[in-house]
Design a protein around this motif. Structure first.
Motif, PDB file in Angstrom:
ATOM      1  N   UNK A 255       0.840  -1.192   0.000  1.00  0.00           N
ATOM      2  CA  UNK A 255       0.000   0.000   0.000  1.00  0.00           C
ATOM      3  C   UNK A 255       0.877   1.245   0.000  1.00  0.00           C
ATOM      4  N   UNK A 256       0.608   2.159  -0.946  1.00  0.00           N
ATOM      5  CA  UNK A 256       1.413   3.367  -1.066  1.00  0.00           C
ATOM      6  C   UNK A 256       0.657   4.627  -0.667  1.00  0.00           C
ATOM      7  N   UNK A 257       0.989   5.720  -1.311  1.00  0.00           N
ATOM      8  CA  UNK A 257       0.403   7.025  -1.000  1.00  0.00           C
ATOM      9  C   UNK A 257      -0.993   7.151  -1.616  1.00  0.00           C
ATOM     10  N   UNK A 258      -1.820   8.065  -1.072  1.00  0.00           N
ATOM     11  CA  UNK A 258      -3.153   8.282  -1.651  1.00  0.00           C
ATOM     12  C   UNK A 258      -3.070   8.727  -3.121  1.00  0.00           C
ATOM     13  N   UNK A 259      -3.915   8.131  -3.954  1.00  0.00           N
ATOM     14  CA  UNK A 259      -3.979   8.489  -5.371  1.00  0.00           C
ATOM     15  C   UNK A 259      -5.233   9.314  -5.634  1.00  0.00           C
ATOM     16  N   UNK A 260      -6.388   8.801  -5.210  1.00  0.00           N
ATOM     17  CA  UNK A 260      -7.663   9.510  -5.375  1.00  0.00           C
ATOM     18  C   UNK A 260      -8.198   9.899  -4.003  1.00  0.00           C
ATOM     19  N   UNK A 277     -10.439   8.179   0.613  1.00  0.00           N
ATOM     20  CA  UNK A 277      -9.257   8.180  -0.248  1.00  0.00           C
ATOM     21  C   UNK A 277      -8.904   6.751  -0.624  1.00  0.00           C
ATOM     22  N   UNK A 278      -8.285   6.609  -1.782  1.00  0.00           N
ATOM     23  CA  UNK A 278      -7.828   5.307  -2.264  1.00  0.00           C
ATOM     24  C   UNK A 278      -6.342   5.411  -2.521  1.00  0.00           C
ATOM     25  N   UNK A 279      -5.582   4.438  -1.993  1.00  0.00           N
ATOM     26  CA  UNK A 279      -4.132   4.494  -2.088  1.00  0.00           C
ATOM     27  C   UNK A 279      -3.602   3.561  -3.170  1.00  0.00           C
ATOM     28  N   UNK A 280      -2.408   3.835  -3.614  1.00  0.00           N
ATOM     29  CA  UNK A 280      -1.753   2.979  -4.601  1.00  0.00           C
ATOM     30  C   UNK A 280      -1.617   1.572  -4.016  1.00  0.00           C
ATOM     31  N   UNK A 283      -7.295  -1.979  -2.885  1.00  0.00           N
ATOM     32  CA  UNK A 283      -8.655  -2.127  -3.395  1.00  0.00           C
ATOM     33  C   UNK A 283      -9.595  -1.612  -2.312  1.00  0.00           C
ATOM     34  N   UNK A 284     -10.275  -0.500  -2.625  1.00  0.00           N
ATOM     35  CA  UNK A 284     -11.262   0.061  -1.704  1.00  0.00           C
ATOM     36  C   UNK A 284     -12.640  -0.406  -2.162  1.00  0.00           C
ATOM     37  N   UNK A 285     -13.348  -1.130  -1.310  1.00  0.00           N
ATOM     38  CA  UNK A 285     -14.683  -1.602  -1.644  1.00  0.00           C
ATOM     39  C   UNK A 285     -15.725  -0.543  -1.355  1.00  0.00           C
ATOM     40  N   UNK A 286     -16.731  -0.467  -2.227  1.00  0.00           N
ATOM     41  CA  UNK A 286     -17.856   0.447  -2.039  1.00  0.00           C
ATOM     42  C   UNK A 286     -19.113  -0.405  -2.130  1.00  0.00           C
ATOM     43  N   UNK A 314      -6.371  14.109  -7.375  1.00  0.00           N
ATOM     44  CA  UNK A 314      -5.543  13.023  -7.893  1.00  0.00           C
ATOM     45  C   UNK A 314      -4.093  13.359  -7.550  1.00  0.00           C
ATOM     46  N   UNK A 315      -3.427  12.456  -6.828  1.00  0.00           N
ATOM     47  CA  UNK A 315      -2.034  12.662  -6.392  1.00  0.00           C
ATOM     48  C   UNK A 315      -1.868  13.995  -5.659  1.00  0.00           C
ATOM     49  N   UNK A 316      -2.876  14.345  -4.837  1.00  0.00           N
ATOM     50  CA  UNK A 316      -2.765  15.546  -4.005  1.00  0.00           C
ATOM     51  C   UNK A 316      -3.133  16.838  -4.683  1.00  0.00           C
ATOM     52  N   UNK A 317      -3.495  16.795  -5.970  1.00  0.00           N
ATOM     53  CA  UNK A 317      -3.853  18.021  -6.696  1.00  0.00           C
ATOM     54  C   UNK A 317      -5.320  17.980  -7.086  1.00  0.00           C
TER      55      UNK A 317
END
Length: 499
Positions: A255-260, A277-280, A283-286, A314-317
Motif C-alpha cells: 500500500x502506497x500514498x493516496x492516489x484519489x 481516499x484510495x491508495x496505490x 482495493x477500496x470496496x464500495x 488526484x495525487x494531491x492536486x
C-alpha cells in the motif's frame, strides 16, 4: 397443481450452430412446487437451453413436454401461452414507459376502451411492496437504476401468473437485502405450486434457494441431483472439470500514498458529503443496498454526471472533471455496471473496443496506425487471457467474462492511476470471476489504485483492503480489513448500526 406433478420435461435436446455444437443430448425434468437450479460456466449451454424452452430457438433434435403434453414452440408467444415466463439478465423493458406500464406491457387492463392506469399503479404497488422494492409505479423506467429495473422485470413475470418461471441471474445487480426479499417471494411462488428454474453463478444462493440442481459443461449434461447434500466446491468441480480453490483470491500488495481523494462530494440528489481516499496498491470496496448511491457516485467521479459540491484530488492536486475525457486525462478509468448498454460496442471487434479511448494517441495526420492498434489489442488479449484469442472477433460473440476482460483492457490502455470497477463480476461464471480477480490483484500489486463497487459480500470480504458502506446517499468511514464481517456491513447498510 400437485407438487409431485412434472411441469416440464426436455428430452435429448441438441442444438447446433454453424461450426458449434451448443447442446448435446441434454435432458431436463422440472417439477411443480420445486426450485430447479441450472449451473455451469458461460458457454456451458444454459442460455441456449432456455432459449429453446422460451421458443426463441428451435432445437436441432429432441422433444419438450409441458404438463405431460408434448409441445413444439416456434416463437416466444407459444411459450407464453403455455404459462412459461422468462426473467432475463439482459432487461427487456421500455425506458420511456412508466414502471406500471412496463409490468403490464402487452396486456394492459382497460376501462371504457382506455388503459386503466389507476388499476395498474395499484396492482404494481402491491407487487413491488411484496418484492421489498421502494419503487414508484408511476416513475419513468429509464430514470431507475439497473438494480431497480431488475426488480421491475421480476414483477412483470410475477404479475403474469406463470406456471413455469425461468429466472436468469435475477440477483446479479441486487444486494444481499434485496436478494433475501426476492427469495421470500420465490419460496411463496414455489409453495403456490409454480415450477421455478433458477440460473445463477452465485453458488451460495443456489444452495440456499434450490431444491434440485442440474450441472452443464460444454453443452453436455453432467448430472442432476437434489441440492441437499451437494457443496459449492463439488458444483465448481463439476462445472469447470477442475478445482477452483479460491474464487475471490486476495493478492498481497504494498500500500502506497493516496492516489484519489474525494472530500464533501455531493450531486444534490443521489449522494452528499462523501469523503474517502484510495491508495496505490489498494482495493477500496464500495458497498450498500440498492439505491444507496454507489453507482451514481462512481459515474460522477468519472464525469458522467454533474457534481454540485466537494472536491476531487488526484495525487494531491485538485482536478475538475466535467466529462469522461477529463477523467481519463486525470488518470481515472471506469468499468460500468451495465456491460451490454455502457461497456461494449457490440458490432465492433475486440480490437476496436479495446483501443476506443486511445485512438487519438495512435493516430498520425488524422489516420489511425493499424499496426499499433493491432499490437495494443494483441498485448491485452495475451495478458488478460481473452478467449478466443482473436482480436478481430466481434465482441458480442464472446462470453460475458471475456467481454468484461476486454472492457477492463480498454481502460488499462489509457494508463490509469485509479480504476473504478462497478460490479466487475456481474453475470460471469465462477471460473471467470476468479480470473478477473486474479487480473485485478496483479494490477494493484503493480501499484494501481482500485475502487470496486459490489453487492456480493463474499467478493467484498475476499478482495478488499478497506470498505466504505453507503446508505441513503451517505457513506461511513472506511472499515479496515480486520473490522470486516457480513454482519457489520449489513448493519451499516440497513441503518441498524450508525455510520
Amino acid at each position: 397443481m400437485s407438487a409431485s406433478t412434472c411441469a416440464l420435461r426436455m428430452r435429448g435436446i441438441s442444438k447446433t450452430f454453424p461450426g458449434v455444437k451448443a447442446l448435446c443430448d441434454v435432458t431436463l425434468s422440472v417439477d411443480y412446487g420445486r426450485v430447479h437450479a441450472i449451473v455451469g460456466e458461460n458457454g456451458a449451454g444454459k442460455s441456449t437451453l432456455m432459449k429453446i424452452l422460451s421458443g426463441a430457438y428451435l432445437p436441432s433434435s429432441g422433444s419438450t413436454e409441458v404438463n405431460g403434453v408434448e409441445v413444439r414452440m416456434r416463437r416466444p408467444a407459444d411459450a407464453q401461452r403455455l404459462g412459461i415466463r422468462m426473467v432475463h439478465q439482459e432487461l427487456n423493458l421500455v425506458p420511456d414507459l412508466t414502471v406500471a406500464e412496463n409490468v403490464y406491457l402487452g396486456r394492459m387492463p382497460r376501462r371504457w376502451g382506455f388503459a386503466d392506469r389507476a388499476r395498474m399503479i395499484r396492482d404494481v404497488e402491491v407487487v413491488l411492496k411484496e418484492l421489498g422494492a421502494s419503487i414508484d409505479p408511476a416513475a419513468r423506467l429509464g430514470d431507475l437504476s439497473i438494480s431497480q429495473q431488475q426488480l421491475v422485470e421480476i414483477a412483470k413475470a410475477y404479475v403474469a401468473g406463470p406456471r413455469i418461471i425461468v429466472l436468469d441471474e435475477p440477483t446479479s445487480s441486487l444486494s444481499e437485502h434485496e436478494t433475501a426479499a426476492l427469495f421470500r417471494i420465490l419460496r411463496r411462488m414455489r409453495d403456490q405450486g409454480l415450477a421455478i428454474i433458477y440460473i445463477s453463478h452465485r453458488l451460495k444462493e443456489v444452495l440456499e434457494i434450490a431444491d434440485d440442481v442440474t450441472i452443464l459443461r460444454d453443452g453436455n449434461l453432467i448430472e442432476t441431483r437434489p441440492a441437499e447434500g451437494i457443496s459449492a466446491s463439488e458444483m465448481i468441480r463439476c462445472m469447470v472439470g477442475r478445482e477452483v480453490t479460491n474464487v475471490f483470491p486476495k493478492t498481497p500488495s504494498r500500500i502506497g500514498a493516496p492516489v484519489l481523494r474525494v472530500e464533501g462530494l455531493g450531486d444534490g440528489y443521489n449522494f452528499r458529503d462523501i469523503g474517502f481516499e484510495v491508495r496505490a496498491g489498494e482495493i477500496l470496496g464500495l458497498t450498500g443496498l440498492v439505491g444507496a448511491g454507489r453507482t451514481e457516485l462512481a459515474r460522477a467521479i468519472f464525469g458522467l454526471a454533474p457534481v454540485t459540491a466537494g472536491r476531487i484530488e488526484i495525487d494531491g492536486r485538485e482536478v475538475r472533471i466535467g466529462s469522461p475525457a477529463a477523467a481519463v486525462r486525470a488518470g481515472i478509468g471506469f468499468v460500468p455496471e451495465d456491460r451490454k448498454a455502457d461497456g461494449i460496442v457490440p458490432s465492433m471487434s475486440v480490437r476496436e473496443n479495446i483501443s476506443l479511448p486511445v485512438l487519438r494517441r495512435m493516430s498520425r495526420f488524422g489516420r489511425v496506425s493499424l499496426g499499433r492498434d493491432r499490437e495494443l489489442a494483441a498485448r491485452f488479449v495475451r495478458e488478460l487471457s481473452i478467449a478466443p484469442p482473436d482480436p478481430e472477433r466481434r465482441i458480442d460473440l464472446l462470453s460475458g467474462g471475456n467481454q468484461q476482460k476486454a472492457v477492463i483492457s480498454r481502460w488499462l490502455s489509457t494508463g490509469p492511476k485509479v480504476l473504478i470497477l462497478d460490479e466487475p463480476t456481474r453475470g460471469v461464471d465462477v471460473g471467470a470471476k476468479a480470473e478477473i480477480h486474479r487480473i485485478v490483484g496483479e494490477l494493484v500489486a503493480g501499484g494501481l489504485a482500485v475502487v470496486m463497487i459490489s453487492s456480493e459480500l463474499a467478493e467484498v470480504l475476499g478482495v478488499c483492503d478497506r470498505v466504505v458502506v453507503m446508505r441513503d446517499g451517505r457513506a461511513c468511514a472506511p472499515l479496515e480489513r480486520a473490522e470486516l464481517s457480513e454482519e457489520r456491513i449489513m448493519a451499516l447498510a440497513t441503518g441498524e448500526e450508525a455510520a
